[in-house]
Design a protein around this motif. Sequence first.
Motif, short mmCIF file in Angstrom:
data_model
loop_
_atom_site.label_atom_id
_atom_site.label_comp_id
_atom_site.label_asym_id
_atom_site.label_seq_id
_atom_site.Cartn_x
_atom_site.Cartn_y
_atom_site.Cartn_z
N ALA A 65 0.93 -1.15 0.00
CA ALA A 65 -0.05 0.02 0.25
C ALA A 65 0.82 1.31 0.02
CB ALA A 65 -1.20 -0.15 1.20
N CYS A 66 1.92 1.23 -0.85
CA CYS A 66 3.01 2.59 -0.98
C CYS A 66 2.03 3.32 -1.66
CB CYS A 66 4.15 2.02 -1.57
SG CYS A 66 3.97 1.44 -3.02
N VAL A 90 -8.02 -3.83 1.47
CA VAL A 90 -7.94 -2.96 2.59
C VAL A 90 -6.86 -3.27 3.63
CG1 VAL A 90 -9.40 -2.57 4.56
CG2 VAL A 90 -10.16 -3.14 2.70
N PHE A 91 -6.10 -2.47 3.75
CA PHE A 91 -4.79 -2.31 4.49
C PHE A 91 -5.05 -1.70 5.83
CE2 PHE A 91 -3.53 -2.83 -0.02
CZ PHE A 91 -3.15 -4.35 -0.02
N THR A 92 -4.16 -2.23 6.97
CA THR A 92 -4.46 -1.48 8.34
C THR A 92 -3.23 -0.49 8.17
OG1 THR A 92 -3.01 -3.23 9.14
CG2 THR A 92 -5.30 -2.95 9.76
N LEU A 93 -3.38 0.97 8.87
CA LEU A 93 -2.50 1.75 9.11
C LEU A 93 -1.63 1.60 10.38
CD1 LEU A 93 -4.60 4.97 8.17
CD2 LEU A 93 -2.94 4.04 6.84
N ALA A 94 -0.30 1.97 10.22
CA ALA A 94 0.50 1.93 11.29
C ALA A 94 0.44 3.41 12.14
CB ALA A 94 1.93 1.77 11.13
N ARG A 95 0.32 3.18 13.41
CA ARG A 95 0.42 4.39 14.18
C ARG A 95 1.75 4.93 14.59
NH1 ARG A 95 -4.48 5.87 14.51
NH2 ARG A 95 -6.28 4.34 14.41
N GLY A 125 0.49 8.99 18.06
CA GLY A 125 -0.71 7.91 17.62
C GLY A 125 -1.40 8.33 16.57
N ARG A 126 -0.95 9.55 15.60
CA ARG A 126 -1.43 9.59 14.12
C ARG A 126 -0.93 8.59 13.41
NH1 ARG A 126 -0.66 15.02 11.35
NH2 ARG A 126 1.49 14.25 11.98
N SER A 127 -1.59 8.18 12.27
CA SER A 127 -1.39 7.21 11.25
C SER A 127 -0.89 7.91 9.99
CB SER A 127 -2.64 6.92 10.81
OG SER A 127 -3.63 6.73 11.55
N VAL A 128 0.61 7.36 9.81
CA VAL A 128 1.19 7.98 8.82
C VAL A 128 1.47 7.13 7.49
CG1 VAL A 128 2.89 9.69 9.49
CG2 VAL A 128 3.29 7.22 10.09
N ALA A 129 1.58 5.98 7.80
CA ALA A 129 1.57 4.95 6.70
C ALA A 129 1.01 3.54 6.57
CB ALA A 129 3.10 4.79 6.05
#
Lengths: 263, 181
Positions: B42-43, B111-116, B121-125
Amino acid sequence: MNAFTSPDDLVVKPNGLSMSDDVTRMKGLLLKNIKRSAYVYRVDCGGCNGCEIEIFAAITPLFDAERFGIKVVASPRHADILLFTGAVTRAMRMPALRAYEAAPEPKIVVSYGACGCSGGIFHDLYCVWGGTDKIVPVDVYIPGCPPTPPATIYGFAVALGLLDQKLKAETYVEAEGEAVPLAHPAIPYNLRVLLEREARQMAGYRQGRDIVEEFLSLLEADDRTSVEARVGRLIGGETDPRRAEIFSRLQAVFTQALVGGVS
Amino acid sequence: MLKLLREVFRTGEATHKYPFAPIKVAKDFRGKPEHDSAQCIACAACTIACPPNAIAMQTDVAAGTRTWSISYGRCIFCGRCEESCPTGAIKLTADFELAVARKEDLTKTAVFTLARCPSCGRSVASAKEVAYVALLLGGAEASAEEAERLRLLVSTCPECKRKHDVEQVMRLDIERQMENR
Ligand code: SF4
Ligand code: SF4
Ligand code: SF4
């Protein structure tokens, strides 16, 4: 207050064109037991003409769509199937609607090409409506830019109910703990980048990747001979001088990296 | 007349049997782009490369997901997604039988999960992308401790990274060092 609140309001919804139950029933019958030739009228709504060329390729003797009784006719009044190509430009909207109205019920509407399906490469142009289904109800979509003659024949077979559609909507959900491993872990990453860059410069992205994959698998091979000997054998057996040249360049990059070290 | 007949028999039947028999497509034919979602990180490289925006990404921060989607109806089969994909997750196949009656069947989503970000705690990638970049930076050979440090480094959001830098610089106590010089 402005009457138009969003660009969507400018799109004429095909409400006025919605099919009555009677037409739906007749269309079902037409689809089920069409026992005669299906006449096709082409409506060009402003594509690049690639699609038209492929439609005519599909009725040449090589693909011969007429063996299924598919005939291209010159007037919408004779048509059973309306074939809309192109992204529906502003100027072609009214002529397209007139052709739709002129065709006798029951009629099948086929949206042809990426442009017809969703606007394709022209989808965000200021002057297009972005797809056949923005102006008339569509029965079958044939994607492709342009669809090849076999894809055209397959699309008509789906439209006439001879074949079933293969494509289904899919949703994939990432599994727990799913991870993507690095490709070629045995080869230093920087060396791999150097090799890939060289191959892509020489042969372009697509073929360059194929060539560098071949070279990398050669490097990784569990083989007792030296890399030079392996590459020499590969080049010796290569009939395409361009590929032989690229392999020797890759070998030069590899040797250079060995001597100079990989930074 | 005879000459013509002879020519006809010599030529034989030129028409392809398709759809009653499979048809052979040319080498390197560009058909349906097949997405191997397990290989995708998911890049969004393909999303940017795709000329008609057939591939799209949607980020739902609240749900912590990033959704990749492709519309075969808009794809122009140019192959740029395949060229740009770093993991080889998307490849053009020889499949051309794409006609559908329902437009929804022209889409595929993943659907992919986001890293925090470990600090704010914000999601970036996406989590898979973070893990992949950590691997690329040498996480494959690194010790468990080093790998964890890399993972933290990669998943920190740019804003927190800046904050951490400032904190580190403050700890250095530049003023006193300058006076001492
Ligand atoms: S789908 Fe492609 S080939 Fe067909 S009209 Fe549009 S741009 Fe041209
Ligand atoms: S082949 Fe081209 S148009 Fe189709 S999804 Fe890939 S980049 Fe987009
Ligand atoms: S470029 Fe490849 S890895 Fe990145 S989002 Fe597209 S398919 Fe996935």
